[in-house]
Design a protein around this motif. Structure first.
Motif, PDB file in Angstrom:
ATOM      1  N   VAL A 155       0.843  -1.198   0.142  1.00 20.52           N
ATOM      2  CA  VAL A 155       0.040   0.019  -0.105  1.00 20.52           C
ATOM      3  C   VAL A 155       0.839   1.205   0.066  1.00 20.52           C
ATOM      4  N   GLU A 156       1.900   1.334   0.700  1.00 19.35           N
ATOM      5  CA  GLU A 156       2.865   2.358   0.733  1.00 19.35           C
ATOM      6  C   GLU A 156       3.444   2.473  -0.461  1.00 19.35           C
TER       7      GLU A 156
ATOM      8  N   VAL B  22       2.906  20.405  -2.581  1.00 19.78           N
ATOM      9  CA  VAL B  22       3.180  19.169  -2.679  1.00 19.78           C
ATOM     10  C   VAL B  22       4.723  18.797  -1.845  1.00 19.78           C
ATOM     11  N   LEU B  23       5.362  19.691  -2.245  1.00 19.63           N
ATOM     12  CA  LEU B  23       6.711  19.326  -1.626  1.00 19.63           C
ATOM     13  C   LEU B  23       7.040  19.476  -0.152  1.00 19.63           C
ATOM     14  N   ILE B  28      -1.076  14.075   4.019  1.00 19.56           N
ATOM     15  CA  ILE B  28      -1.577  13.427   2.496  1.00 19.56           C
ATOM     16  C   ILE B  28      -2.695  13.993   1.986  1.00 19.56           C
ATOM     17  N   VAL B  31      -1.717  17.237   0.340  1.00 23.93           N
ATOM     18  CA  VAL B  31      -1.025  17.069  -0.735  1.00 23.93           C
ATOM     19  C   VAL B  31      -1.790  16.706  -1.879  1.00 23.93           C
ATOM     20  N   LEU B  32      -2.783  16.078  -1.755  1.00 22.26           N
ATOM     21  CA  LEU B  32      -3.732  15.697  -2.700  1.00 22.26           C
ATOM     22  C   LEU B  32      -4.321  16.870  -3.061  1.00 22.26           C
ATOM     23  N   ILE B  80      -5.493   6.224   0.235  1.00 19.70           N
ATOM     24  CA  ILE B  80      -5.179   6.686   1.577  1.00 19.70           C
ATOM     25  C   ILE B  80      -5.990   6.094   2.646  1.00 19.70           C
ATOM     26  N   LEU B  83      -4.414   2.835   3.492  1.00 18.23           N
ATOM     27  CA  LEU B  83      -3.096   3.125   4.090  1.00 18.23           C
ATOM     28  C   LEU B  83      -3.693   3.588   5.551  1.00 18.23           C
ATOM     29  N   ILE B  92       2.815  12.022   5.808  1.00 13.54           N
ATOM     30  CA  ILE B  92       3.963  11.523   5.130  1.00 13.54           C
ATOM     31  C   ILE B  92       5.089  10.903   5.611  1.00 13.54           C
ATOM     32  N   PHE B  95       5.293   7.230   6.563  1.00 12.84           N
ATOM     33  CA  PHE B  95       5.374   6.272   5.243  1.00 12.84           C
ATOM     34  C   PHE B  95       6.810   5.880   4.967  1.00 12.84           C
ATOM     35  N   ASN B  96       7.510   5.018   5.862  1.00 11.84           N
ATOM     36  CA  ASN B  96       8.941   4.767   5.422  1.00 11.84           C
ATOM     37  C   ASN B  96       9.258   3.713   5.470  1.00 11.84           C
ATOM     38  N   ILE B  97       8.545   2.384   5.188  1.00 10.36           N
ATOM     39  CA  ILE B  97       8.971   1.042   5.267  1.00 10.36           C
ATOM     40  C   ILE B  97       9.822   0.937   4.175  1.00 10.36           C
ATOM     41  N   LEU B  98       9.563   1.441   2.942  1.00 13.63           N
ATOM     42  CA  LEU B  98      10.447   1.285   1.869  1.00 13.63           C
ATOM     43  C   LEU B  98      11.584   2.311   1.956  1.00 13.63           C
TER      44      LEU B  98
END
Lengths: 481, 100
Positions: A155-156, B22-23, B28, B31-32, B80, B83, B92, B95-98
């Motif tokens: 999902v991320e 956005v930046l 979130i 941002v949308l 969203i 999430l 935002i 969201f830092n798993i990746l």
């Protein structure tokens, strides 16, 4: 605008696929859960049907819907390549979705709709059509990436892809609005006529060209707009990653080519330095950062950034040679990337996917066939003869040298040599070391057919490329500027 | 009649507001919304240019852009919500798993 029968007949493949996609959405509610794989076979049937229709339309070179839509051998080449990619993806996804417990019926519908989006992209004769095609494809991919709803990573990844995708779409549209403001037209041929006037180079046109370039760079995942690629490729279900890496990138290259070679070719000296820069940066970042990766999906993501760099080099000079080189490159690239992801998605480790490079250690002892297939794809991606990837790189460098950019070819070859290291690292792990963990390869008949198709084509492209060369040459007959 | 450059200045300003939003914003949903502002800046541009060029086709383009923006918001809000169910936050930075 007239809606004559010619227009309807010319867009028959797109109409078929949209229709079959809607039928799939209905069938999904009727077909019981155990029989879901029938939906997959139905999807393959639909794609084969559309392919026959496209082959029937080949060689016409028609502008349809008053020039909004172009059916020519060039777009047909890309369409047929995309159908083949989608069919192989469905073959891989049948067992994979079952194992991951994400066998939703709408998956196949989204695959078909995204294929329609790509078809609209490659046939677009107008920036409106082009934008709609890109969005149709991207919207399907945002959903497909987040298919594993209970997985944080998926999902991320889907959210990051969505955010950056929408952001780049807005920038792309802003660029189109400037081009329209300067020229008063949105058709690609109209823009070409406008830009070839010497007096047309106003700042507004330059701004429009740079902003559209940003949009395309994002879609082909070239540096400096590549940041989403590793995250999305890692988080998405592996079948979707393979499909994205192969098919969506090919479609993006097709529109990149059409817009920059047809519409913007009048003032190529304004933008060719940008292409050189993007290409060198992509090769550098892609190949160097890939060295540090431990996850094979991330590694392949950086490798795809590098490959975008090689392919972009062919955009520099508008002649038959570099066009042929680019088409051959994306053709070979699709098969080897899909195949590599096909092997990765078959690796299972205690019920989850084995996607670390360490999971490949000693694969040769446990599953020689899978190891050998992976060897073919890795050698081909690294550009080692006698596989398709070697010839593809050879044609690109040949075209670049012919265009007078000898130094650029040298830079490309240096990065290709660096890149060979991380591909060979995987091969070394498979063949030179003893197995440690219990990683299994889950091969099913469908997966075997998919692997046979990809590995076979990769091999034939390297050993006996003549029929493919003939086919690609015939498909660019009407396009050369 | 309002000169064309005023419209372009307005749309460029709106586009920049969206871009910066956005930046730098961390929520979130905001941002949308900033992405929507960017798309609407484009719409202003199209309508203004179309009026001054005396060609109608960009005004048709605006309808397509509005439609696509609606579809995009539908999918974006869906993502969203998915999430939020997993993480219970809309910041935002969480969201830092990746790894980036």
């Amino acid at each position: 605008m007239s809606f004559s029968a010619v227009n309807i007949l010319g867009t028959m493949p797109e109409i078929y696929l949209t229709f079959f996609g809607c039928v799939l959405l209905i069938l999904e509610t009727i077909v019981p859960k155990e029989k879901r794989s029938w939906l997959g076979y139905f999807t393959i049937l639909a794609l084969v049907f559309a392919m026959i229709a496209s082959i029937g339309l080949n060689g016409k070179g028609l502008p349809l819907y008053s020039g909004l839509y172009i059916i020519d051998p060039f777009s047909n080449f890309f369409k047929i390549t995309i159908y083949v990619g989608a069919i192989i993806t469905v073959l891989f996804s049948l067992p994979y979705l079952e194992q991951e417990d994400i066998h939703h019926g709408e998956y196949y519908a989204f695959i078909l709709f995204s294929v329609v989006g790509m078809m609209v992209m490659v046939s677009a004769g107008d920036l409106i059509t082009l934008f709609l095609g890109i969005e149709l494809m991207s919207l399907c991919f945002y959903v497909l990436v987040g298919l594993k709803r209970e997985s944080h990573r998926a999902v991320e990844a889907s959210f990051k892809y969505f955010l950056l995708g929408a952001f780049s779409a807005a920038i792309f549209l802003f660029g189109i609005s400037f081009l329209y403001g300067a020229s008063g037209t949105e058709t690609i041929s109209g823009l070409a006529a406008f830009i070839s006037n010497p007096g047309s180079l106003k700042p507004i046109v330059i701004a429009g060209m740079i902003l559209t370039l940003v949009g395309f760079t994002f879609k082909v995942s070239a540096v400096p707009f590549h940041m989403w690629t590793p995250d999305v490729y890692e988080g998405a279900p592996t079948v979707v990653t393979g499909f994205m890496a192969a098919a969506s990138k090919i479609a993006a290259f097709a529109v990149f080519l059409r817009v920059f070679w047809v519409a913007f070719s009048g003032n190529r000296h304004e933008w060719d330095i940008l292409i050189v820069l993007i290409s060198i940066l992509s090769m550098a970042v892609g190949n160097v950062v890939a060295l540090l990766q431990t996850n094979i999906k991330r590694m392949l993501a950086y490798s795809s950034i590098g490959h975008a760099g090689y392919a972009l080099m062919a955009l520099l000079l508008p002649n038959r040679e570099s066009l042929f080189a680019l088409l051959f490159y994306v053709f070979a690239y699709m098969f080897m990337t899909l195949g590599a992801f096909g092997i990765v998605l078959m690796m299972r480790k205690k019920g989850v996917e084995g996607e670390e490079i360490s999971d490949f250690v000693g694969l040769h002892k446990r599953h020689p066939l899978a190891a050998f297939m992976m060897l073919i794809f890795m050698f081909s991606l690294a550009g080692i003869p006698p596989f398709g990837g070697f010839l593809a790189k050879f044609y690109i460098f040949y075209a670049v040298v012919h265009a007078g950019y000898v130094w650029l070819a040298v830079v490309g070859i240096i990065f290709a040599a660096i890149g060979a290291y991380y591909y060979l690292k995987v091969v070394m792990a498979m063949y030179m070391r003893e197995p440690e963990e219990s990683v299994e390869v889950h091969m099913t008949p469908m997966g075997k057919i998919g692997l046979a198709l990809t590995a076979g084509t990769t091999l034939i492209l390297g050993i006996y490329p003549a029929p493919f060369v003939e086919y690609i040459k015939s498909s660019l007959a009407l396009f050369v500027p | 009649m309002v000169p064309l450059s005023w419209y372009v200045a307005l749309s460029s300003l709106l586009f920049l507001i969206g871009l910066v939003g956005v930046l730098i914003r961390r929520n979130i949903v905001i941002v949308l919304l900033c992405i929507e502002i960017m798309l609407n800046a484009v719409n202003i541009n199209f309508v203004a240019f179309s009026k001054y060029q005396h060609v109608i086709d960009a005004q048709i383009f605006v309808f397509f852009v509005i439609t696509v923006a609606a579809a995009e918001v539908a999918i974006g809000l869906g993502i969203i919500i998915a999430l939020f169910r997993l993480k219970e936050t809309i910041n935002i930075d969480e969201f830092n798993i990746l790894k980036l």
